[in-house]
Design a protein around this motif. Structure first.
Motif, PDB file in Angstrom:
ATOM      1  N   ARG A   1      -9.572 -52.642  -9.485  1.00 21.06           N
ATOM      2  CA  ARG A   1     -10.824 -52.483  -9.321  1.00 21.06           C
ATOM      3  C   ARG A   1     -11.187 -53.244  -7.899  1.00 21.06           C
ATOM      4  NH1 ARG A   1     -13.057 -57.708 -10.061  1.00 21.06           N
ATOM      5  NH2 ARG A   1     -11.649 -59.361 -11.019  1.00 21.06           N
ATOM      6  N   LEU A   2     -10.381 -53.866  -7.157  1.00 23.01           N
ATOM      7  CA  LEU A   2     -10.904 -53.991  -5.795  1.00 23.01           C
ATOM      8  C   LEU A   2     -10.564 -52.926  -4.674  1.00 23.01           C
ATOM      9  CD1 LEU A   2      -9.648 -57.920  -5.517  1.00 23.01           C
ATOM     10  CD2 LEU A   2     -11.822 -56.828  -6.121  1.00 23.01           C
ATOM     11  N   CYS A   3      -9.937 -51.890  -5.126  1.00 18.75           N
ATOM     12  CA  CYS A   3      -9.404 -50.949  -4.634  1.00 18.75           C
ATOM     13  C   CYS A   3     -10.350 -49.922  -4.093  1.00 18.75           C
ATOM     14  CB  CYS A   3      -8.036 -50.138  -4.972  1.00 18.75           C
ATOM     15  SG  CYS A   3      -6.667 -51.352  -5.208  1.00 18.75           S
ATOM     16  N   PRO A   4     -10.617 -49.758  -2.765  1.00 17.81           N
ATOM     17  CA  PRO A   4     -11.573 -48.582  -2.280  1.00 17.81           C
ATOM     18  C   PRO A   4     -10.530 -47.386  -2.144  1.00 17.81           C
ATOM     19  CG  PRO A   4     -10.719 -49.815  -0.442  1.00 17.81           C
ATOM     20  CD  PRO A   4      -9.974 -50.388  -1.524  1.00 17.81           C
ATOM     21  N   GLN A   5     -11.186 -46.165  -1.719  1.00 15.61           N
ATOM     22  CA  GLN A   5     -10.504 -45.016  -1.382  1.00 15.61           C
ATOM     23  C   GLN A   5     -10.033 -45.169   0.109  1.00 15.61           C
ATOM     24  OE1 GLN A   5     -10.434 -41.355  -3.290  1.00 15.61           O
ATOM     25  NE2 GLN A   5      -9.905 -42.973  -4.518  1.00 15.61           N
ATOM     26  N   TYR A   6      -8.858 -44.469   0.471  1.00 16.99           N
ATOM     27  CA  TYR A   6      -8.405 -44.607   1.736  1.00 16.99           C
ATOM     28  C   TYR A   6      -9.442 -43.767   2.697  1.00 16.99           C
ATOM     29  CZ  TYR A   6      -4.186 -46.776  -0.065  1.00 16.99           C
ATOM     30  OH  TYR A   6      -3.296 -47.424  -0.485  1.00 16.99           O
ATOM     31  N   ASP A   7      -9.423 -44.556   3.791  1.00 13.78           N
ATOM     32  CA  ASP A   7     -10.237 -43.651   5.162  1.00 13.78           C
ATOM     33  C   ASP A   7      -9.305 -42.625   5.599  1.00 13.78           C
ATOM     34  OD1 ASP A   7     -11.850 -42.747   7.061  1.00 13.78           O
ATOM     35  OD2 ASP A   7     -12.616 -44.453   7.562  1.00 13.78           O
ATOM     36  N   THR A   8      -9.462 -41.418   5.367  1.00 13.08           N
ATOM     37  CA  THR A   8      -8.618 -40.357   5.713  1.00 13.08           C
ATOM     38  C   THR A   8      -8.764 -39.983   7.244  1.00 13.08           C
ATOM     39  OG1 THR A   8      -9.808 -38.634   4.844  1.00 13.08           O
ATOM     40  CG2 THR A   8      -7.853 -39.317   3.585  1.00 13.08           C
ATOM     41  N   ARG A   9      -9.837 -40.577   7.675  1.00 13.25           N
ATOM     42  CA  ARG A   9     -10.121 -40.277   9.108  1.00 13.25           C
ATOM     43  C   ARG A   9      -8.654 -40.801  10.077  1.00 13.25           C
ATOM     44  NH1 ARG A   9     -15.890 -42.784  10.472  1.00 13.25           N
ATOM     45  NH2 ARG A   9     -14.857 -44.426   9.024  1.00 13.25           N
ATOM     46  N   TRP A  10      -8.316 -42.031   9.679  1.00 12.75           N
ATOM     47  CA  TRP A  10      -7.011 -42.608  10.031  1.00 12.75           C
ATOM     48  C   TRP A  10      -5.887 -41.652   9.509  1.00 12.75           C
ATOM     49  CZ3 TRP A  10      -8.828 -45.549  13.806  1.00 12.75           C
ATOM     50  CH2 TRP A  10      -9.991 -46.133  13.617  1.00 12.75           C
ATOM     51  N   ARG A  11      -5.042 -41.141  10.771  1.00 11.78           N
ATOM     52  CA  ARG A  11      -4.146 -40.288  10.138  1.00 11.78           C
ATOM     53  C   ARG A  11      -2.704 -41.146   9.781  1.00 11.78           C
ATOM     54  NH1 ARG A  11      -2.099 -36.017  13.912  1.00 11.78           N
ATOM     55  NH2 ARG A  11      -0.985 -35.534  12.205  1.00 11.78           N
ATOM     56  N   PHE A  12      -2.311 -42.200  10.715  1.00 15.87           N
ATOM     57  CA  PHE A  12      -1.133 -42.998  10.470  1.00 15.87           C
ATOM     58  C   PHE A  12      -1.199 -44.326  10.053  1.00 15.87           C
ATOM     59  CE2 PHE A  12      -0.742 -39.792  14.050  1.00 15.87           C
ATOM     60  CZ  PHE A  12       0.358 -38.950  13.354  1.00 15.87           C
ATOM     61  N   SER A  13      -2.633 -45.135  10.050  1.00 16.84           N
ATOM     62  CA  SER A  13      -2.678 -46.355   9.643  1.00 16.84           C
ATOM     63  C   SER A  13      -3.826 -46.714   8.593  1.00 16.84           C
ATOM     64  CB  SER A  13      -3.086 -47.370  10.883  1.00 16.84           C
ATOM     65  OG  SER A  13      -1.793 -47.142  11.638  1.00 16.84           O
ATOM     66  N   ALA A  14      -4.130 -45.647   7.831  1.00 14.10           N
ATOM     67  CA  ALA A  14      -5.255 -45.766   6.939  1.00 14.10           C
ATOM     68  C   ALA A  14      -4.828 -47.041   5.870  1.00 14.10           C
ATOM     69  CB  ALA A  14      -5.563 -44.746   6.212  1.00 14.10           C
ATOM     70  N   ASP A  15      -3.498 -47.210   5.694  1.00 13.39           N
ATOM     71  CA  ASP A  15      -2.930 -48.148   4.716  1.00 13.39           C
ATOM     72  C   ASP A  15      -3.307 -49.693   5.240  1.00 13.39           C
ATOM     73  OD1 ASP A  15      -1.294 -47.780   6.988  1.00 13.39           O
ATOM     74  OD2 ASP A  15       0.557 -47.979   5.771  1.00 13.39           O
ATOM     75  N   TYR A  16      -3.194 -49.865   6.546  1.00  9.77           N
ATOM     76  CA  TYR A  16      -3.555 -51.009   7.204  1.00  9.77           C
ATOM     77  C   TYR A  16      -5.196 -51.326   7.016  1.00  9.77           C
ATOM     78  CZ  TYR A  16      -4.550 -54.374  10.909  1.00  9.77           C
ATOM     79  OH  TYR A  16      -5.100 -55.520  11.768  1.00  9.77           O
ATOM     80  N   GLU A  17      -5.830 -50.372   7.342  1.00 15.06           N
ATOM     81  CA  GLU A  17      -7.136 -50.593   7.202  1.00 15.06           C
ATOM     82  C   GLU A  17      -7.662 -50.537   5.657  1.00 15.06           C
ATOM     83  OE1 GLU A  17     -11.684 -49.127   6.658  1.00 15.06           O
ATOM     84  OE2 GLU A  17      -9.934 -48.283   5.927  1.00 15.06           O
ATOM     85  N   TRP A  18      -6.909 -50.069   4.819  1.00 12.71           N
ATOM     86  CA  TRP A  18      -7.224 -50.230   3.473  1.00 12.71           C
ATOM     87  C   TRP A  18      -6.750 -51.546   2.724  1.00 12.71           C
ATOM     88  CZ3 TRP A  18      -3.963 -51.182  -0.790  1.00 12.71           C
ATOM     89  CH2 TRP A  18      -4.505 -50.680  -2.063  1.00 12.71           C
ATOM     90  N   CYS A  19      -5.930 -52.005   3.358  1.00  7.41           N
ATOM     91  CA  CYS A  19      -5.562 -53.607   2.940  1.00  7.41           C
ATOM     92  C   CYS A  19      -6.290 -54.541   3.472  1.00  7.41           C
ATOM     93  CB  CYS A  19      -4.034 -54.084   3.668  1.00  7.41           C
ATOM     94  SG  CYS A  19      -2.792 -53.182   2.808  1.00  7.41           S
ATOM     95  N   ILE A  20      -6.897 -54.505   4.638  1.00 11.15           N
ATOM     96  CA  ILE A  20      -8.217 -55.160   5.209  1.00 11.15           C
ATOM     97  C   ILE A  20      -9.349 -55.187   4.095  1.00 11.15           C
ATOM     98  CG2 ILE A  20      -9.814 -55.441   6.903  1.00 11.15           C
ATOM     99  CD1 ILE A  20      -7.761 -54.622   8.977  1.00 11.15           C
ATOM    100  N   ARG A  21      -9.791 -53.903   3.568  1.00  5.23           N
ATOM    101  CA  ARG A  21     -10.936 -53.634   2.894  1.00  5.23           C
ATOM    102  C   ARG A  21     -10.691 -54.642   1.389  1.00  5.23           C
ATOM    103  NH1 ARG A  21     -12.713 -48.325   2.190  1.00  5.23           N
ATOM    104  NH2 ARG A  21     -10.676 -47.579   3.220  1.00  5.23           N
ATOM    105  N   VAL A  22      -9.390 -54.540   0.871  1.00  3.45           N
ATOM    106  CA  VAL A  22      -9.070 -55.130  -0.363  1.00  3.45           C
ATOM    107  C   VAL A  22      -9.077 -56.653  -0.057  1.00  3.45           C
ATOM    108  CG1 VAL A  22      -7.219 -55.757  -1.762  1.00  3.45           C
ATOM    109  CG2 VAL A  22      -7.210 -53.200  -0.984  1.00  3.45           C
ATOM    110  N   LEU A  23      -8.635 -57.149   1.015  1.00  2.00           N
ATOM    111  CA  LEU A  23      -8.652 -58.331   1.167  1.00  2.00           C
ATOM    112  C   LEU A  23     -10.212 -58.990   1.559  1.00  2.00           C
ATOM    113  CD1 LEU A  23      -5.751 -58.805   3.855  1.00  2.00           C
ATOM    114  CD2 LEU A  23      -5.777 -59.770   1.226  1.00  2.00           C
ATOM    115  N   GLN A  24     -11.081 -58.035   1.939  1.00  2.00           N
ATOM    116  CA  GLN A  24     -12.246 -58.635   1.978  1.00  2.00           C
ATOM    117  C   GLN A  24     -13.033 -58.946   0.711  1.00  2.00           C
ATOM    118  OE1 GLN A  24     -13.978 -55.115   3.968  1.00  2.00           O
ATOM    119  NE2 GLN A  24     -14.499 -56.498   5.831  1.00  2.00           N
ATOM    120  N   HIS A  25     -12.392 -58.368  -0.671  1.00  2.00           N
ATOM    121  CA  HIS A  25     -13.071 -58.684  -1.656  1.00  2.00           C
ATOM    122  C   HIS A  25     -12.112 -59.338  -2.789  1.00  2.00           C
ATOM    123  CE1 HIS A  25     -16.110 -55.958  -0.920  1.00  2.00           C
ATOM    124  NE2 HIS A  25     -15.444 -55.173  -0.192  1.00  2.00           N
TER     125      HIS A  25
END
Length: 251
Positions: free
Chosen positions: A163-187
């Motif tokens: 329930r904390l997981c957003p969608q991946y931002d596909t504008r990032w081709r190689f590091s969307a997983d890094y940005e996704w983890c940051i957004r999970v940690l925000q919540h």
């Protein structure tokens, strides 16, 4: 109606016949059975789906259709996930042991469903032989600020409450997983360290093959979330530490 599984394990594949067998066998060997295994295939043209079908269990669900890349496929997996927690285990990656999922489940129950459960990662080659530890070590205390130093926890060893997981931002081709983890940690209010190696990570993954492009994206993501000037200053420190490591290797 079937009870909701504790885990949704999501495996993204595309023409992965050379690597997917190890992943499928690793999932099927787990002693903990409160999971579903979602294989999100991008319409492979090789024998990937045949291998997946041969190694599927009653907990496996396979979806095969064209996608717009690995992070788009991960988003499709999130849309399908019914578990309380999600684990991304891509083709070639494996759980460290047959008891890994049970260990994670025990930590979840003992900690009353934290936002993130995480652990360490070993690097392995295509035969599953140990190559070495991951160059970044997961900290015993994980916070949002931890990731300003880089992706300290491997994506596959980062088990997140669905329930904390957003969608991946596909504008990032190689590091969307890094940005996704940051957004999970925000919540996430609580992040719990297992103290164990959770994942054997295939050392020739997509990010490894595109290392420079990935690092460039991570720099821009760091600037976005942690500020441009602090990020520049940290990278000066990163550069100095890398020089020292190279100097020590030559001695």
């Amino acid at each position: 109606m079937e009870p909701r599984p504790l885990f949704s394990i999501i495996t993204v594949t595309y023409n992965a016949a050379a690597t997917v067998r190890a992943t499928m066998e690793s999932v099927a060997s787990q002693t903990c059975l409160v999971y579903e295994h979602l294989v999100m295939d991008g319409a492979s043209k090789d024998s990937t789906l045949s291998i997946v079908d041969d190694l599927s269990t009653e907990r496996t669900r396979v979806h095969s259709s064209p996608d717009r890349g690995i992070y788009d496929a991960m988003n499709k997996g999130l849309d399908q996930a019914r578990g309380d927690y999600v684990i991304f285990l891509n083709a070639g990656d494996r759980f460290h042991s047959e008891h890994t999922l049970q260990r994670i489940a025990d930590v979840i129950m003992a900690s009353d469903y934290p936002g993130v459960v995480y652990g360490q990662t070993d690097l392995v080659d295509g035969e599953g032989h140990y190559v070495g530890p991951r160059h970044l070590t997961a900290p015993e205390q994980l916070t949002l600020d931890s990731f300003k130093h880089g992706m300290l926890v491997c994506h596959q060893a980062f088990v997140a409450l669905r329930r904390l997981c957003p969608q991946y931002d596909t504008r990032w081709r190689f590091s969307a997983d890094y940005e996704w983890c940051i957004r999970v940690l925000q919540h996430s209010r609580r992040n719990v360290y297992t103290g164990d190696v959770l994942i054997d990570y295939l050392s020739e993954g997509m990010t490894t093959r595109n290392r420079n492009a990935s690092l460039k994206e991570r720099y821009h993501i760091m600037c976005q979330y942690y500020g441009t000037l602090p990020t520049i200053m940290r990278h000066v420190g990163f550069f100095g530490r890398n020089l020292m490591r190279k100097f020590r290797r030559k001695k």
